[in-house]
Motif scaffolding. Structure first.
Motif, PDB file in Angstrom:
ATOM      1  N   ARG A  15       0.847  -1.176   0.000  1.00 41.41           N
ATOM      2  CA  ARG A  15       0.000   0.000   0.000  1.00 41.41           C
ATOM      3  C   ARG A  15       0.885   1.229   0.000  1.00 41.41           C
ATOM      4  NH1 ARG A  15      -4.226  -0.605   4.784  1.00 41.41           N
ATOM      5  NH2 ARG A  15      -2.245  -0.672   5.836  1.00 41.41           N
ATOM      6  N   ARG A  16       0.424   2.263  -0.633  1.00 40.46           N
ATOM      7  CA  ARG A  16       1.180   3.502  -0.675  1.00 40.46           C
ATOM      8  C   ARG A  16       1.060   4.181   0.684  1.00 40.46           C
ATOM      9  NH1 ARG A  16       0.933   8.914  -2.358  1.00 40.46           N
ATOM     10  NH2 ARG A  16       2.840   9.473  -3.458  1.00 40.46           N
ATOM     11  N   LYS A  17       2.187   4.649   1.216  1.00 42.42           N
ATOM     12  CA  LYS A  17       2.172   5.346   2.493  1.00 42.42           C
ATOM     13  C   LYS A  17       1.637   6.754   2.275  1.00 42.42           C
ATOM     14  CE  LYS A  17       6.010   2.763   4.250  1.00 42.42           C
ATOM     15  NZ  LYS A  17       7.427   2.741   4.462  1.00 42.42           N
ATOM     16  N   PHE A  18       0.967   7.272   3.283  1.00 44.42           N
ATOM     17  CA  PHE A  18       0.409   8.604   3.173  1.00 44.42           C
ATOM     18  C   PHE A  18       0.675   9.359   4.462  1.00 44.42           C
ATOM     19  CE2 PHE A  18      -2.767   5.974   5.079  1.00 44.42           C
ATOM     20  CZ  PHE A  18      -3.349   6.764   6.049  1.00 44.42           C
ATOM     21  N   CYS A  19       0.655  10.663   4.349  1.00 41.74           N
ATOM     22  CA  CYS A  19       0.896  11.528   5.498  1.00 41.74           C
ATOM     23  C   CYS A  19      -0.388  11.626   6.315  1.00 41.74           C
ATOM     24  CB  CYS A  19       1.357  12.905   5.042  1.00 41.74           C
ATOM     25  SG  CYS A  19       1.668  14.024   6.406  1.00 41.74           S
ATOM     26  N   LYS A  20      -0.327  11.176   7.543  1.00 42.75           N
ATOM     27  CA  LYS A  20      -1.496  11.202   8.416  1.00 42.75           C
ATOM     28  C   LYS A  20      -1.934  12.629   8.706  1.00 42.75           C
ATOM     29  CE  LYS A  20      -2.091  10.710  13.064  1.00 42.75           C
ATOM     30  NZ  LYS A  20      -1.717  10.282  14.377  1.00 42.75           N
ATOM     31  N   PHE A  21      -0.973  13.525   8.840  1.00 39.01           N
ATOM     32  CA  PHE A  21      -1.287  14.907   9.180  1.00 39.01           C
ATOM     33  C   PHE A  21      -1.961  15.628   8.016  1.00 39.01           C
ATOM     34  CE2 PHE A  21       2.493  13.732  11.699  1.00 39.01           C
ATOM     35  CZ  PHE A  21       1.906  13.786  12.953  1.00 39.01           C
ATOM     36  N   CYS A  22      -1.549  15.331   6.794  1.00 44.18           N
ATOM     37  CA  CYS A  22      -2.185  15.937   5.614  1.00 44.18           C
ATOM     38  C   CYS A  22      -3.604  15.412   5.438  1.00 44.18           C
ATOM     39  CB  CYS A  22      -1.379  15.638   4.352  1.00 44.18           C
ATOM     40  SG  CYS A  22       0.120  16.579   4.202  1.00 44.18           S
ATOM     41  N   SER A  23      -3.787  14.118   5.633  1.00 45.28           N
ATOM     42  CA  SER A  23      -5.106  13.539   5.410  1.00 45.28           C
ATOM     43  C   SER A  23      -6.116  13.996   6.468  1.00 45.28           C
ATOM     44  CB  SER A  23      -5.028  12.019   5.374  1.00 45.28           C
ATOM     45  OG  SER A  23      -4.599  11.528   6.619  1.00 45.28           O
ATOM     46  N   GLU A  24      -5.640  14.233   7.699  1.00 47.74           N
ATOM     47  CA  GLU A  24      -6.537  14.719   8.758  1.00 47.74           C
ATOM     48  C   GLU A  24      -6.607  16.236   8.797  1.00 47.74           C
ATOM     49  OE1 GLU A  24      -5.200  13.025  12.408  1.00 47.74           O
ATOM     50  OE2 GLU A  24      -5.749  10.988  11.817  1.00 47.74           O
ATOM     51  N   PRO A  49      12.169   7.771  10.524  1.00 46.96           N
ATOM     52  CA  PRO A  49      12.342   8.562   9.304  1.00 46.96           C
ATOM     53  C   PRO A  49      11.070   8.604   8.455  1.00 46.96           C
ATOM     54  CG  PRO A  49      13.403   6.447   9.061  1.00 46.96           C
ATOM     55  CD  PRO A  49      12.922   6.523  10.475  1.00 46.96           C
ATOM     56  N   ARG A  50      11.091   9.498   7.483  1.00 44.22           N
ATOM     57  CA  ARG A  50       9.962   9.689   6.571  1.00 44.22           C
ATOM     58  C   ARG A  50       9.596   8.438   5.811  1.00 44.22           C
ATOM     59  NH1 ARG A  50      10.727  13.761   2.001  1.00 44.22           N
ATOM     60  NH2 ARG A  50       8.748  12.954   1.299  1.00 44.22           N
ATOM     61  N   ARG A  51      10.605   7.706   5.371  1.00 45.53           N
ATOM     62  CA  ARG A  51      10.330   6.529   4.546  1.00 45.53           C
ATOM     63  C   ARG A  51       9.608   5.443   5.333  1.00 45.53           C
ATOM     64  NH1 ARG A  51      15.785   6.249   5.700  1.00 45.53           N
ATOM     65  NH2 ARG A  51      16.351   4.355   6.833  1.00 45.53           N
ATOM     66  N   VAL A  52       9.703   5.477   6.653  1.00 47.70           N
ATOM     67  CA  VAL A  52       9.009   4.500   7.491  1.00 47.70           C
ATOM     68  C   VAL A  52       7.606   4.989   7.838  1.00 47.70           C
ATOM     69  CG1 VAL A  52       9.060   3.314   9.729  1.00 47.70           C
ATOM     70  CG2 VAL A  52      11.165   3.617   8.428  1.00 47.70           C
ATOM     71  N   THR A  53       7.504   6.261   8.242  1.00 47.71           N
ATOM     72  CA  THR A  53       6.215   6.774   8.692  1.00 47.71           C
ATOM     73  C   THR A  53       5.298   7.186   7.553  1.00 47.71           C
ATOM     74  OG1 THR A  53       7.082   9.020   8.873  1.00 47.71           O
ATOM     75  CG2 THR A  53       7.195   7.641  10.836  1.00 47.71           C
ATOM     76  N   GLY A  54       5.868   7.611   6.420  1.00 48.29           N
ATOM     77  CA  GLY A  54       5.059   8.042   5.292  1.00 48.29           C
ATOM     78  C   GLY A  54       4.672   9.507   5.351  1.00 48.29           C
ATOM     79  N   ASN A  55       5.254  10.253   6.277  1.00 40.83           N
ATOM     80  CA  ASN A  55       4.943  11.674   6.376  1.00 40.83           C
ATOM     81  C   ASN A  55       5.507  12.437   5.186  1.00 40.83           C
ATOM     82  OD1 ASN A  55       3.699  11.379   8.830  1.00 40.83           O
ATOM     83  ND2 ASN A  55       5.534  11.798   9.992  1.00 40.83           N
ATOM     84  N   CYS A  56       4.876  13.569   4.880  1.00 37.69           N
ATOM     85  CA  CYS A  56       5.448  14.446   3.870  1.00 37.69           C
ATOM     86  C   CYS A  56       6.600  15.221   4.508  1.00 37.69           C
ATOM     87  CB  CYS A  56       4.391  15.389   3.309  1.00 37.69           C
ATOM     88  SG  CYS A  56       3.733  16.552   4.496  1.00 37.69           S
TER      89      CYS A  56
END
Length: 81
Positions: A15-24, A49-56
């Motif tokens: 699944r593609r990772k997505f930024c939780k903060f952007c989506s909320e 890191p970003r690559r693990v969490t999926g944050n922007c």
């Protein structure tokens, strides 16, 4: 001549990772929200890191600032032994 081997179909579909903060649509990351910040740190206290969490990139920088502020006023530990 030998026939080339066929690759087996993929077992997992990533699944593609997505930024939780952007989506909320979070306006800012609060350094006092310890439960939220702990989910972005390891057991040792390192920031994931970003690559693990999926944050922007923007929210990863805000997250780093929030974790460092919480560490500075002793809400979060720098390291856990």
């Amino acid at each position: 001549m030998e026939k080339p081997q066929r690759r087996s179909p993929k077992k997992f579909q990533h699944r593609r990772k997505f930024c939780k903060f952007c989506s909320e649509k979070t306006p800012y990351i609060d350094y006092k929200d310890l439960r939220g910040l702990r989910s972005y740190t390891t057991e040792r206290g390192k920031i994931l890191p970003r690559r693990v969490t999926g944050n922007c990139a923007l929210h990863q920088r805000e997250l780093t600032v929030a974790v460092n502020r919480a560490r500075n006023i002793a809400l979060l530990p720098y390291i856990e032994k």
